[in-house]
Enzyme design. Sequence first.
Site, PDB file in Angstrom:
ATOM      1  N   GLU A   1       0.855  -1.199   0.000  1.00 17.16           N
ATOM      2  CA  GLU A   1       0.000   0.000   0.000  1.00 17.16           C
ATOM      3  C   GLU A   1       0.883   1.239   0.000  1.00 17.16           C
ATOM      4  OE1 GLU A   1      -3.093  -0.367  -1.095  1.00 17.16           O
ATOM      5  OE2 GLU A   1      -3.591  -1.642   0.606  1.00 17.16           O
TER       6      GLU A   1
ATOM      7  N   ASP B   1       3.123   2.154  -4.720  1.00 18.56           N
ATOM      8  CA  ASP B   1       3.144   2.285  -6.191  1.00 18.56           C
ATOM      9  C   ASP B   1       3.779   3.600  -6.631  1.00 18.56           C
ATOM     10  OD1 ASP B   1       0.881   3.765  -5.409  1.00 18.56           O
ATOM     11  OD2 ASP B   1      -0.472   2.851  -6.887  1.00 18.56           O
TER      12      ASP B   1
ATOM     13  N   ASP C   1      -4.159   0.829  -9.224  1.00 15.94           N
ATOM     14  CA  ASP C   1      -5.585   0.538  -9.399  1.00 15.94           C
ATOM     15  C   ASP C   1      -5.922   0.314 -10.866  1.00 15.94           C
ATOM     16  OD1 ASP C   1      -5.472   1.144  -6.753  1.00 15.94           O
ATOM     17  OD2 ASP C   1      -6.594   3.019  -6.890  1.00 15.94           O
TER      18      ASP C   1
HETATM   19  C1  GLA Z   1      -5.123   4.542  -3.970  1.00 15.71           C
HETATM   20  C2  GLA Z   1      -4.334   4.930  -5.206  1.00 15.71           C
HETATM   21  C3  GLA Z   1      -3.298   3.858  -5.565  1.00 15.71           C
HETATM   22  C4  GLA Z   1      -2.458   3.469  -4.365  1.00 15.71           C
HETATM   23  C5  GLA Z   1      -3.342   3.197  -3.147  1.00 15.71           C
HETATM   24  C6  GLA Z   1      -2.543   2.982  -1.896  1.00 15.71           C
HETATM   25  O1  GLA Z   1      -5.929   3.428  -4.227  1.00 15.71           O
HETATM   26  O2  GLA Z   1      -5.183   5.132  -6.302  1.00 15.71           O
HETATM   27  O3  GLA Z   1      -2.494   4.306  -6.628  1.00 15.71           O
HETATM   28  O4  GLA Z   1      -1.488   4.429  -4.087  1.00 15.71           O
HETATM   29  O5  GLA Z   1      -4.244   4.257  -2.891  1.00 15.71           O
HETATM   30  O6  GLA Z   1      -1.789   1.843  -1.994  1.00 15.71           O
END
Ligand code: GLA
Length: 382
Positions: free
Chosen positions: A31, A34, A169
């Site tokens: 988490e 990315d 995502d």
């Molecule tokens: C959101 C963002 C992702 C990622 C998550 C945390 O979902 O869209 O890109 O950074 O938070 O892991």
Amino acid sequence: MQDHILSIFQQRFSGQPLMIHAPGRINLIGEHTDYNKGFVLPAAIDKGIVFAIAANDQGNTCRMYAADLDEYYEFDLTNFKPLTRGWQNYLMGVVHEIQQLAYAPKGFDVVFGGNIPKGAGLSSSAALECGLAFGINEIFQLGIERFRLIQLSQLAEHNFVGVKCGIMDQFASMMGKHNHVIRLDCRSLDYVHVPLELNDYSLVLCDSDVSHDLADSEYNTRREECEAGIEIFRKSDPNIHSLRDVDLETLLGHQQSMPEVIFRRCRYVVAENNRVQEVCTALEKGNLERVGALLYQGHAGLQHDYEVSCKELDFLVDQTRTDDKILGARMMGGGFGGCTINLVKTDHIDTFIDQIGTAFQKKFGKTLKTYQVHPSAGVRII
Ligand code: GLA
């Protein structure tokens, strides 16, 4: 769902639309790694958004209908800009990014609706972006490859929605595979589909029912804090371009030279990257106990070091700790609300839902929503 969306399209518009399914996502671990060019382990899920989309004969006019909200919006391809907020921005953002790549889609009609629980942190926004990007690419035969579609969907969110999200995502929504999680290296974008063999365990999501409005601004703040950390590391080593390039030793060596908050943010990211790798190894060995333990560690980092949890999420995770039929739990996604992900013995799911639901009701006076999800295929024509 598909028939429902198709029939609404036929009532409102004309022509035979292309039907597309774009899934939401979960993330097993990794988490906030990315955008730090690290590792993530997400999967597309069997909940998503269905689109009916067709080119129209209205020149530059795009007509969009959000079936679940009963909201209609149209815009002109030669003159549009983001609204203050709303679903329109995800879609117009995609169109904008396609235009930025020098493609010139024409007017289209689209109806969409789905079953991704709202505000649950399952990335209905990525599903919206990816589904439309895929659809426009198909109906106008633009020939944009999937990787590009992923990237432009992410940019739509940066430029039209205002969240500087990472790529996880959109990548998960586009590249999902039945019964697999995706181990993605967010620096090289190399990825492998890792089989998710949970044997007699299942994934259960518990919805904190906290709206993550705060999330957008705090999300961008976390990004900035990580960048502040990188600047400090770079002073002693210009080869450091992201927190991916920082190991534990380097991190500890800089503890005194950075603000305490920045140190904790960096510590979380460095440790989380290691956890993703460890979870992959544990999955390979079929060691689900270890996977579970790493989920709990991940939550602790998000709670104390990265500070993106909230009391509802912490409560939901804490409830599982004394239950030996649950191997692990953690908050999932950007934070400040959304769901926890729980690794639960399958024959214990009903009891678990019952017990945690009662406790949640007692504590917060709300009914707990839970979802069982399965890793599924990415965006596709149906
Ligand atoms: C959101 C963002 C992702 C990622 C998550 C945390 O979902 O869209 O890109 O950074 O938070 O892991």
